[in-house]
Design a protein around this motif. Structure first.
Motif, PDB file in Angstrom:
ATOM      1  N   GLN A  44     -15.809  34.255  21.808  1.00 48.70           N
ATOM      2  CA  GLN A  44     -16.218  33.693  23.090  1.00 48.70           C
ATOM      3  C   GLN A  44     -15.440  34.319  24.243  1.00 48.70           C
ATOM      4  O   GLN A  44     -15.998  34.646  25.288  1.00 48.70           O
ATOM      5  CB  GLN A  44     -16.014  32.178  23.070  1.00 48.70           C
ATOM      6  N   LYS A  45     -14.148  34.509  24.053  1.00 47.72           N
ATOM      7  CA  LYS A  45     -13.297  35.123  25.079  1.00 47.72           C
ATOM      8  C   LYS A  45     -13.800  36.524  25.421  1.00 47.72           C
ATOM      9  O   LYS A  45     -13.862  36.914  26.587  1.00 47.72           O
ATOM     10  CB  LYS A  45     -11.845  35.183  24.583  1.00 47.72           C
ATOM     11  N   ASN A  46     -14.179  37.271  24.392  1.00 43.54           N
ATOM     12  CA  ASN A  46     -14.683  38.628  24.628  1.00 43.54           C
ATOM     13  C   ASN A  46     -16.055  38.627  25.281  1.00 43.54           C
ATOM     14  O   ASN A  46     -16.351  39.490  26.101  1.00 43.54           O
ATOM     15  CB  ASN A  46     -14.680  39.438  23.331  1.00 43.54           C
ATOM     16  N   SER A  47     -16.877  37.659  24.947  1.00 39.82           N
ATOM     17  CA  SER A  47     -18.173  37.536  25.611  1.00 39.82           C
ATOM     18  C   SER A  47     -17.971  37.225  27.092  1.00 39.82           C
ATOM     19  O   SER A  47     -18.604  37.837  27.959  1.00 39.82           O
ATOM     20  CB  SER A  47     -19.007  36.438  24.951  1.00 39.82           C
ATOM     21  N   ASP A  48     -17.064  36.297  27.371  1.00 37.08           N
ATOM     22  CA  ASP A  48     -16.748  35.957  28.763  1.00 37.08           C
ATOM     23  C   ASP A  48     -16.156  37.163  29.500  1.00 37.08           C
ATOM     24  O   ASP A  48     -16.503  37.432  30.646  1.00 37.08           O
ATOM     25  CB  ASP A  48     -15.766  34.787  28.825  1.00 37.08           C
ATOM     26  N   LYS A  88     -17.542  39.252  15.231  1.00 41.30           N
ATOM     27  CA  LYS A  88     -18.663  38.537  14.610  1.00 41.30           C
ATOM     28  C   LYS A  88     -18.927  39.073  13.205  1.00 41.30           C
ATOM     29  O   LYS A  88     -19.161  38.297  12.276  1.00 41.30           O
ATOM     30  CB  LYS A  88     -19.914  38.660  15.487  1.00 41.30           C
ATOM     31  N   LEU A  89     -18.864  40.382  13.046  1.00 45.05           N
ATOM     32  CA  LEU A  89     -19.038  40.978  11.717  1.00 45.05           C
ATOM     33  C   LEU A  89     -17.931  40.528  10.768  1.00 45.05           C
ATOM     34  O   LEU A  89     -18.183  40.257   9.590  1.00 45.05           O
ATOM     35  CB  LEU A  89     -19.062  42.505  11.808  1.00 45.05           C
ATOM     36  N   GLU A  90     -16.710  40.459  11.282  1.00 42.80           N
ATOM     37  CA  GLU A  90     -15.589  40.014  10.456  1.00 42.80           C
ATOM     38  C   GLU A  90     -15.773  38.555  10.040  1.00 42.80           C
ATOM     39  O   GLU A  90     -15.546  38.200   8.881  1.00 42.80           O
ATOM     40  CB  GLU A  90     -14.261  40.217  11.193  1.00 42.80           C
ATOM     41  N   CYS A 139     -20.483  31.796  13.253  1.00 40.88           N
ATOM     42  CA  CYS A 139     -20.111  32.305  14.570  1.00 40.88           C
ATOM     43  C   CYS A 139     -20.743  31.423  15.636  1.00 40.88           C
ATOM     44  O   CYS A 139     -21.888  30.986  15.495  1.00 40.88           O
ATOM     45  CB  CYS A 139     -20.598  33.742  14.717  1.00 40.88           C
ATOM     46  N   VAL A 140     -20.000  31.168  16.713  1.00 41.30           N
ATOM     47  CA  VAL A 140     -20.486  30.293  17.783  1.00 41.30           C
ATOM     48  C   VAL A 140     -21.372  31.053  18.757  1.00 41.30           C
ATOM     49  O   VAL A 140     -21.348  32.274  18.820  1.00 41.30           O
ATOM     50  CB  VAL A 140     -19.327  29.651  18.579  1.00 41.30           C
ATOM     51  N   VAL A 185     -12.113  28.777  13.807  1.00 43.49           N
ATOM     52  CA  VAL A 185     -12.020  28.308  15.196  1.00 43.49           C
ATOM     53  C   VAL A 185     -11.338  29.369  16.062  1.00 43.49           C
ATOM     54  O   VAL A 185     -11.810  29.697  17.155  1.00 43.49           O
ATOM     55  CB  VAL A 185     -11.278  26.954  15.270  1.00 43.49           C
ATOM     56  N   LYS A 186     -10.229  29.922  15.587  1.00 48.59           N
ATOM     57  CA  LYS A 186      -9.480  30.921  16.363  1.00 48.59           C
ATOM     58  C   LYS A 186     -10.299  32.201  16.574  1.00 48.59           C
ATOM     59  O   LYS A 186     -10.335  32.740  17.678  1.00 48.59           O
ATOM     60  CB  LYS A 186      -8.162  31.276  15.668  1.00 48.59           C
ATOM     61  N   LEU A 187     -10.947  32.678  15.514  1.00 52.39           N
ATOM     62  CA  LEU A 187     -11.749  33.899  15.647  1.00 52.39           C
ATOM     63  C   LEU A 187     -12.958  33.670  16.540  1.00 52.39           C
ATOM     64  O   LEU A 187     -13.321  34.542  17.340  1.00 52.39           O
ATOM     65  CB  LEU A 187     -12.175  34.423  14.275  1.00 52.39           C
ATOM     66  N   ASN A 188     -13.577  32.494  16.422  1.00 53.17           N
ATOM     67  CA  ASN A 188     -14.695  32.178  17.304  1.00 53.17           C
ATOM     68  C   ASN A 188     -14.248  32.085  18.756  1.00 53.17           C
ATOM     69  O   ASN A 188     -14.991  32.464  19.668  1.00 53.17           O
ATOM     70  CB  ASN A 188     -15.391  30.889  16.865  1.00 53.17           C
TER      71      ASN A 188
END
Length: 154
Positions: free
Chosen positions: A17-21, A57-59, A67-68, A10-13
């Motif tokens: 998402q934060k980086n995509s935003d 995502k790779l991690e 991955c979300v 959940v935290k990594l996803n």
């Protein structure tokens, strides 16, 4: 704080998402900004965030976690807010700097929260630390740009 595998996912996803935003936000800031140097900096930050997202995502994949889908609805609303703020601002560059600073502060908090999890593996922790450090350095640059702009106006 101990975290189980699901909580780490959940935290990594959330960081994905934060980086995509952030990528989309920096692209929007580059589009709205008038100064070519600021446009270039925002464009470089967008690329950096895309690389962060892909690395995370790779991690997640290497850890066997799903991955979300990204970006988020909240990020979409924020980019609309950036358009509105720019429309009513006398200085688009200043408005975009303010939004970038606010976003980077939030990113640092989120990265710090994830790093507080003691059960992250060494590779994952190293990735998160390196990305957080780059965000922190970027925030220092944003503050310097903002201070220079403020001093020039005085």
């Amino acid at each position: 704080m101990k975290m189980d595998s699901e909580q780490i996912t959940v935290k990594l996803n959330a960081l994905v998402q934060k980086n995509s935003d952030a990528e989309k936000g920096f692209e929007k800031a580059a589009e709205i900004s008038k100064a070519s140097s600021l446009k270039e900096w925002f464009t470089a930050k967008a690329l950096e965030r895309r690389m962060f997202r892909e690395e995370l995502k790779l991690e997640l994949h290497s850890l066997g976690h799903p991955c979300v889908k990204t970006p988020s609805l909240i990020g979409d609303f924020h980019r609309v807010w950036m358009d509105v703020k720019a429309a009513f601002s006398l200085d688009n560059d200043e408005a975009m700097l303010e939004e970038a600073i606010r976003g980077e502060r939030a990113a640092l908090e989120e990265y710090s929260d994830v790093l507080a999890a003691t059960t992250l593996g060494p590779t994952t922790k190293a990735i998160i630390r390196a990305q957080r450090s780059k965000i922190e350095n970027g925030l220092v640059i944003l503050h310097a740009i903002d201070n220079i702009e403020f001093q020039e106006e005085s």
